[in-house]
Design a protein around this motif. Structure first.
Motif, PDB file in Angstrom:
ATOM      1  N   ALA A   1      -9.139 -19.911  -8.091  1.00  0.00           N
ATOM      2  CA  ALA A   1      -9.238 -18.755  -8.922  1.00  0.00           C
ATOM      3  C   ALA A   1     -10.756 -18.637  -9.540  1.00  0.00           C
ATOM      4  O   ALA A   1     -11.313 -19.798  -9.615  1.00  0.00           O
ATOM      5  N   TYR A   2     -11.042 -17.606  -9.599  1.00  0.00           N
ATOM      6  CA  TYR A   2     -12.255 -17.447 -10.622  1.00  0.00           C
ATOM      7  C   TYR A   2     -11.753 -17.048 -11.825  1.00  0.00           C
ATOM      8  O   TYR A   2     -10.932 -16.717 -12.031  1.00  0.00           O
ATOM      9  N   ALA A   3     -12.588 -17.914 -12.900  1.00  0.00           N
ATOM     10  CA  ALA A   3     -12.356 -17.541 -14.169  1.00  0.00           C
ATOM     11  C   ALA A   3     -12.977 -16.577 -14.914  1.00  0.00           C
ATOM     12  O   ALA A   3     -13.973 -15.864 -14.140  1.00  0.00           O
ATOM     13  N   THR A   4     -12.598 -16.107 -15.831  1.00  0.00           N
ATOM     14  CA  THR A   4     -13.465 -15.059 -16.881  1.00  0.00           C
ATOM     15  C   THR A   4     -14.684 -15.484 -16.931  1.00  0.00           C
ATOM     16  O   THR A   4     -15.175 -16.315 -17.028  1.00  0.00           O
ATOM     17  N   ASN A   5     -15.450 -14.172 -16.654  1.00  0.00           N
ATOM     18  CA  ASN A   5     -17.121 -14.223 -16.533  1.00  0.00           C
ATOM     19  C   ASN A   5     -17.766 -14.992 -15.474  1.00  0.00           C
ATOM     20  O   ASN A   5     -19.056 -15.357 -15.252  1.00  0.00           O
ATOM     21  N   ASP A   6     -16.903 -15.611 -14.378  1.00  0.00           N
ATOM     22  CA  ASP A   6     -17.551 -15.969 -13.130  1.00  0.00           C
ATOM     23  C   ASP A   6     -18.026 -15.057 -12.363  1.00  0.00           C
ATOM     24  O   ASP A   6     -17.576 -13.891 -12.576  1.00  0.00           O
ATOM     25  N   LYS A   7     -18.863 -15.284 -11.552  1.00  0.00           N
ATOM     26  CA  LYS A   7     -19.457 -14.265 -10.374  1.00  0.00           C
ATOM     27  C   LYS A   7     -18.616 -14.316  -9.351  1.00  0.00           C
ATOM     28  O   LYS A   7     -18.222 -15.317  -8.729  1.00  0.00           O
ATOM     29  N   VAL A   8     -17.983 -13.117  -8.985  1.00  0.00           N
ATOM     30  CA  VAL A   8     -16.831 -12.961  -7.924  1.00  0.00           C
ATOM     31  C   VAL A   8     -17.416 -12.363  -6.773  1.00  0.00           C
ATOM     32  O   VAL A   8     -18.169 -11.107  -6.927  1.00  0.00           O
ATOM     33  N   GLN A   9     -17.191 -12.895  -5.507  1.00  0.00           N
ATOM     34  CA  GLN A   9     -17.561 -12.237  -4.427  1.00  0.00           C
ATOM     35  C   GLN A   9     -16.510 -11.180  -3.878  1.00  0.00           C
ATOM     36  O   GLN A   9     -15.316 -11.516  -4.032  1.00  0.00           O
ATOM     37  N   VAL A  10     -16.929  -9.878  -3.724  1.00  0.00           N
ATOM     38  CA  VAL A  10     -16.024  -8.835  -3.780  1.00  0.00           C
ATOM     39  C   VAL A  10     -16.433  -8.094  -2.428  1.00  0.00           C
ATOM     40  O   VAL A  10     -17.426  -7.813  -2.149  1.00  0.00           O
ATOM     41  N   TRP A  11     -15.326  -8.009  -1.643  1.00  0.00           N
ATOM     42  CA  TRP A  11     -15.356  -7.398  -0.146  1.00  0.00           C
ATOM     43  C   TRP A  11     -15.136  -6.002  -0.534  1.00  0.00           C
ATOM     44  O   TRP A  11     -13.856  -5.490  -0.869  1.00  0.00           O
ATOM     45  N   ILE A  12     -15.827  -4.962  -0.001  1.00  0.00           N
ATOM     46  CA  ILE A  12     -15.471  -3.527   0.017  1.00  0.00           C
ATOM     47  C   ILE A  12     -15.073  -3.086   1.337  1.00  0.00           C
ATOM     48  O   ILE A  12     -15.944  -3.325   2.368  1.00  0.00           O
ATOM     49  N   LEU A  13     -13.991  -3.141   1.560  1.00  0.00           N
ATOM     50  CA  LEU A  13     -13.273  -2.875   2.896  1.00  0.00           C
ATOM     51  C   LEU A  13     -13.112  -1.297   3.523  1.00  0.00           C
ATOM     52  O   LEU A  13     -13.400  -0.513   2.834  1.00  0.00           O
ATOM     53  N   ASN A  14     -13.408  -1.181   4.827  1.00  0.00           N
ATOM     54  CA  ASN A  14     -13.378  -0.091   5.678  1.00  0.00           C
ATOM     55  C   ASN A  14     -12.008   0.219   6.491  1.00  0.00           C
ATOM     56  O   ASN A  14     -11.520  -0.921   6.548  1.00  0.00           O
ATOM     57  N   SER A  15     -11.738   1.184   6.774  1.00  0.00           N
ATOM     58  CA  SER A  15     -10.639   1.445   7.344  1.00  0.00           C
ATOM     59  C   SER A  15     -10.558   0.654   8.801  1.00  0.00           C
ATOM     60  O   SER A  15     -11.516   0.414   9.447  1.00  0.00           O
ATOM     61  N   GLY A  16      -9.340  -0.069   9.078  1.00  0.00           N
ATOM     62  CA  GLY A  16      -9.290  -0.867  10.138  1.00  0.00           C
ATOM     63  C   GLY A  16      -9.653  -2.419  10.198  1.00  0.00           C
ATOM     64  O   GLY A  16      -8.961  -3.345  10.742  1.00  0.00           O
ATOM     65  N   GLU A  17     -10.338  -2.772   9.051  1.00  0.00           N
ATOM     66  CA  GLU A  17     -10.524  -3.965   8.627  1.00  0.00           C
ATOM     67  C   GLU A  17      -9.167  -4.772   7.761  1.00  0.00           C
ATOM     68  O   GLU A  17      -8.375  -4.117   7.595  1.00  0.00           O
ATOM     69  N   VAL A  18      -8.944  -6.132   8.275  1.00  0.00           N
ATOM     70  CA  VAL A  18      -7.842  -6.722   7.817  1.00  0.00           C
ATOM     71  C   VAL A  18      -8.352  -8.089   6.953  1.00  0.00           C
ATOM     72  O   VAL A  18      -9.136  -8.881   7.068  1.00  0.00           O
ATOM     73  N   PHE A  19      -7.530  -7.805   5.774  1.00  0.00           N
ATOM     74  CA  PHE A  19      -7.691  -9.188   4.764  1.00  0.00           C
ATOM     75  C   PHE A  19      -6.436  -9.759   4.684  1.00  0.00           C
ATOM     76  O   PHE A  19      -5.231  -9.290   4.808  1.00  0.00           O
ATOM     77  N   TYR A  20      -6.388 -10.915   4.006  1.00  0.00           N
ATOM     78  CA  TYR A  20      -4.986 -11.938   3.677  1.00  0.00           C
ATOM     79  C   TYR A  20      -4.830 -11.710   2.332  1.00  0.00           C
ATOM     80  O   TYR A  20      -5.266 -12.267   1.336  1.00  0.00           O
ATOM     81  N   GLY A  21      -3.792 -10.741   2.152  1.00  0.00           N
ATOM     82  CA  GLY A  21      -3.469 -10.325   0.679  1.00  0.00           C
ATOM     83  C   GLY A  21      -2.618 -11.115   0.055  1.00  0.00           C
ATOM     84  O   GLY A  21      -1.626 -12.015   0.655  1.00  0.00           O
ATOM     85  N   ILE A  22      -2.218 -10.951  -1.189  1.00  0.00           N
ATOM     86  CA  ILE A  22      -1.113 -11.605  -2.038  1.00  0.00           C
ATOM     87  C   ILE A  22       0.099 -10.583  -2.448  1.00  0.00           C
ATOM     88  O   ILE A  22      -0.191  -9.475  -2.717  1.00  0.00           O
ATOM     89  N   ILE A  23       1.317 -10.898  -1.870  1.00  0.00           N
ATOM     90  CA  ILE A  23       2.610 -10.091  -2.145  1.00  0.00           C
ATOM     91  C   ILE A  23       3.141 -10.436  -3.487  1.00  0.00           C
ATOM     92  O   ILE A  23       3.017 -11.646  -3.852  1.00  0.00           O
ATOM     93  N   ALA A  24       3.792  -9.398  -4.278  1.00  0.00           N
ATOM     94  CA  ALA A  24       4.273  -9.715  -5.563  1.00  0.00           C
ATOM     95  C   ALA A  24       5.673 -10.169  -5.388  1.00  0.00           C
ATOM     96  O   ALA A  24       6.138 -10.214  -4.401  1.00  0.00           O
ATOM     97  N   ASP A  25       6.260 -10.710  -6.530  1.00  0.00           N
ATOM     98  CA  ASP A  25       7.601 -11.087  -6.602  1.00  0.00           C
ATOM     99  C   ASP A  25       8.515  -9.913  -6.295  1.00  0.00           C
ATOM    100  O   ASP A  25       8.300  -9.003  -6.625  1.00  0.00           O
ATOM    101  N   GLY A  26       9.772 -10.463  -5.627  1.00  0.00           N
ATOM    102  CA  GLY A  26      10.600  -9.463  -5.406  1.00  0.00           C
ATOM    103  C   GLY A  26      10.449  -8.398  -4.376  1.00  0.00           C
ATOM    104  O   GLY A  26      11.012  -7.399  -4.181  1.00  0.00           O
ATOM    105  N   GLN A  27       9.814  -8.779  -3.225  1.00  0.00           N
ATOM    106  CA  GLN A  27       9.481  -7.854  -2.340  1.00  0.00           C
ATOM    107  C   GLN A  27      10.107  -8.386  -0.918  1.00  0.00           C
ATOM    108  O   GLN A  27       9.914  -9.677  -0.624  1.00  0.00           O
ATOM    109  N   THR A  28      10.606  -7.720   0.131  1.00  0.00           N
ATOM    110  CA  THR A  28      10.837  -7.816   1.306  1.00  0.00           C
ATOM    111  C   THR A  28      10.008  -6.912   2.241  1.00  0.00           C
ATOM    112  O   THR A  28      10.211  -5.787   2.173  1.00  0.00           O
ATOM    113  N   ILE A  29       8.880  -7.223   2.661  1.00  0.00           N
ATOM    114  CA  ILE A  29       8.125  -6.524   3.430  1.00  0.00           C
ATOM    115  C   ILE A  29       8.303  -6.803   5.126  1.00  0.00           C
ATOM    116  O   ILE A  29       8.441  -7.958   5.152  1.00  0.00           O
TER     117      ILE A  29
END
Length: 160
Positions: free
Chosen positions: A67-95
């Motif tokens: 994890a990044y901590a508060t006030n750390d520099k964060v690398q942020v990807w600005i995605l475009n249509s069709g690109e694929v990322f590895y996201g995080i699923i919330a609790d209680g989901q059936t996807i």
């Protein structure tokens, strides 16, 4: 399939660096606050424009579980249509593969459930993307007792 990076498929590699307003995990959907810092996307089912995702801090030798901590520099990807990322699923989901996903108000993803009372049942700007795999974090599933960053909480997502 488990990945060791948040970027799975990229066409344009638009990466910005922001300061973290709070703790942020790689793979979280993020948004900019009024101070110009980034935080976990904070509106469940709210507009996600543009789609921005925190990347792992590979420049510091860190991985997708660090994890990044508060006030750390964060690398942020600005995605475009069709690109694929590895996201995080919330609790209680059936996807399932092909499900539309939206923000859960904590940077994680939940299944989009259309508002049946609306003429337009799907709100395009709320949709982050489409699930490319099946994941269950619902109570009683074999994956429900896993920790926040387990590979079973992550899912490849194709941006809308």
């Amino acid at each position: 399939m488990a990945y060791n990076t948040i970027k799975i498929k990229k066409y344009l590699d638009i990466i910005e660096e922001f300061i973290a307003a709070d703790a942020i995990y790689p793979g979280m959907v993020v948004e900019m606050d009024s101070a110009g810092k980034v935080k976990a996307h904070a509106t469940s089912g709210g507009n996600v424009v543009p789609v921005m995702v925190a990347l792992e801090d590979e420049l510091q030798g860190k991985g997708i579980d660090d994890a990044y901590a508060t006030n750390d520099k964060v690398q942020v990807w600005i995605l475009n249509s069709g690109e694929v990322f590895y996201g995080i699923i919330a609790d209680g989901q059936t996807i399932e593969k092909g499900d539309l996903l939206e923000s859960d108000a904590g940077g994680r993803l939940i299944k989009h459930v259309p508002d049946e009372g609306s003429v337009n049942a799907i709100y395009q700007n709320a949709i982050v993307g489409v699930a490319l795999d099946a994941v269950s974090t619902a109570a009683g599933s074999e994956d429900s007792d896993i920790n926040f960053l387990s590979i079973y909480r992550r899912i490849p997502v194709r941006v809308r």
